[in-house]
Design an enzyme around this catalytic site. Structure first.
Site, PDB file in Angstrom:
ATOM      1  N   LYS A 148       2.900   4.918 -22.971  1.00 28.68           N
ATOM      2  CA  LYS A 148       2.892   6.326 -22.628  1.00 28.68           C
ATOM      3  C   LYS A 148       3.682   7.091 -23.688  1.00 28.68           C
ATOM      4  O   LYS A 148       4.842   6.757 -23.991  1.00 28.68           O
ATOM      5  CB  LYS A 148       3.523   6.546 -21.250  1.00 28.68           C
ATOM      6  N   LYS A 245     -11.329   6.830 -13.255  1.00 33.25           N
ATOM      7  CA  LYS A 245     -10.369   6.445 -12.219  1.00 33.25           C
ATOM      8  C   LYS A 245     -10.952   6.827 -10.870  1.00 33.25           C
ATOM      9  O   LYS A 245     -11.427   7.955 -10.700  1.00 33.25           O
ATOM     10  CB  LYS A 245      -9.018   7.125 -12.439  1.00 33.25           C
TER      11      LYS A 245
END
Length: 334
Positions: A148, A245
């Site tokens: 990230k 997702k």
């Protein structure tokens, strides 16, 4: 049909940091749909950056109880609720219920010939570079890592630290909308040197146009820019992949349609997660059978998981039918 819904809190092993958010625990919504003889379950975390909350998801699910009492199937659900966490939990519960009723596992209904273990990424939050190196080294069994990034000035050191610690792994990065195009261009030489294989959503969704004429040496995947099936047709040509997702698109039913639409446009396909237990990974694992990149490490970030649980071994994930989507003995009424 009857619906039961509850909200559960699952603590994380470490605080999980991404652009604009830090999580110490996650609230998850679990739905059970019963028809008197059989039941099916689904789990959702929702899409927090769009304002979804577990309480709101649970309220939305409760609001459609009357519709379910008259009978419900996956096709009707698509028009009953918009994309998002509530529809995801219910759609997955209906897939699970259908498997219990028919005796046919969900993967077969989805058109998968034979499911296989999938290589999955292990995610490292936007920590200090020395912590990134420590986490990368601690995931000794991982064969793919995702970092990230935040655009805070430490990203180059994070990437170098991860690559130095694990020179052997597939490496991807996720900007979570934290970059400008200029910042991305400045970081790009470091990403190339570190052999980063994929960049997820570097720019804010309202700056996708900046990617239209940008020729990246590394594939760029759309995440926040692609919520559901309808977003694929208008996607910037700067993206060469999409991250599906189930919480975003509203369940396995739409996710499978998205894979087909993305392939028709020549896009690579990735399946990811908004964190969750093995109950959420199992339907996404079916999508993973059709994907180029699989990012289904959600349960390993929690202090505990459900039983039965996904099997993480040698960098791979395997979800058995016992977790979700398999034939089961009918439940006793009452």
């Amino acid at each position: 049909m009857d619906i039961a819904v509850r909200v559960e809190t699952w603590p994380l092993i470490h605080p999980f940091r991404i652009t604009g958010w830090t999580y110490d625990a996650l609230d998850l919504v679990v739905v059970t749909v019963r028809d008197g003889e059989h039941e099916g379950r689904g789990e959702a975390a929702g899409v927090d950056y769009l304002g979804e909350t577990p309480a709101g998801i649970a309220d939305t699910i409760a609001s459609v109880r009357d519709a379910f009492r008259g009978g419900m199937d996956r096709a009707r659900l698509q028009s009953l609720l918009p994309i998002g966490g509530a529809r995801n939990a219910l759609d997955c519960a209906l897939w699970d219920l259908e498997a219990a009723r028919s005796g046919q596992p969900a993967w077969r209904t989805a058109g998968i010939a034979t499911p296989r273990p999938c290589l999955t990424t292990w995610t490292i939050g936007a920590e200090a570079p020395d912590v990134v190196a420590e986490r990368a080294a601690s995931y000794a069994h991982a064969r793919a890592l995702k970092l990230k990034l935040t655009g805070d000035g430490l990203d180059a050191d994070r990437v170098r630290a991860a690559r130095a610690a694990r020179g052997d792994v597939w490496l991807g990065v996720d900007g979570n909308q934290g970059f400008s195009l200029d910042a991305l261009e400045r970081l790009m030489p470091v990403l190339v040197e570190a052999e980063v294989a994929l960049i997820e959503q570097p720019l804010p969704i309202d700056r996708d146009v900046d990617l239209d004429d940008f020729h990246s040496p590394i594939p760029i995947a759309a995440d926040e820019s692609v919520q559901g099936l309808g977003d694929i047709a208008t996607l910037s040509p700067g993206f060469s992949a999409i991250n599906i997702k189930l919480d975003k698109c509203g369940g396995l039913t739409e996710a499978l349609a998205m894979v087909e639409a993305a392939r028709a446009r020549g896009l690579q396909v990735m399946v990811g997660n908004m964190l969750g237990t093995s109950l959420a990974m199992a339907p996404a694992f079916i999508v993973g059978q059709l994907c180029d990149v699989v990012d289904l490490d959600g349960p390993v970030l929690f202090t505990a998981d459900r039983e039965p649980r996904a099997d993480y071994r040698d960098g791979m994930i395997w979800c058995s039918e016992d977790i979700w989507g398999g034939a089961r003995v009918a439940v006793r009424p009452g």
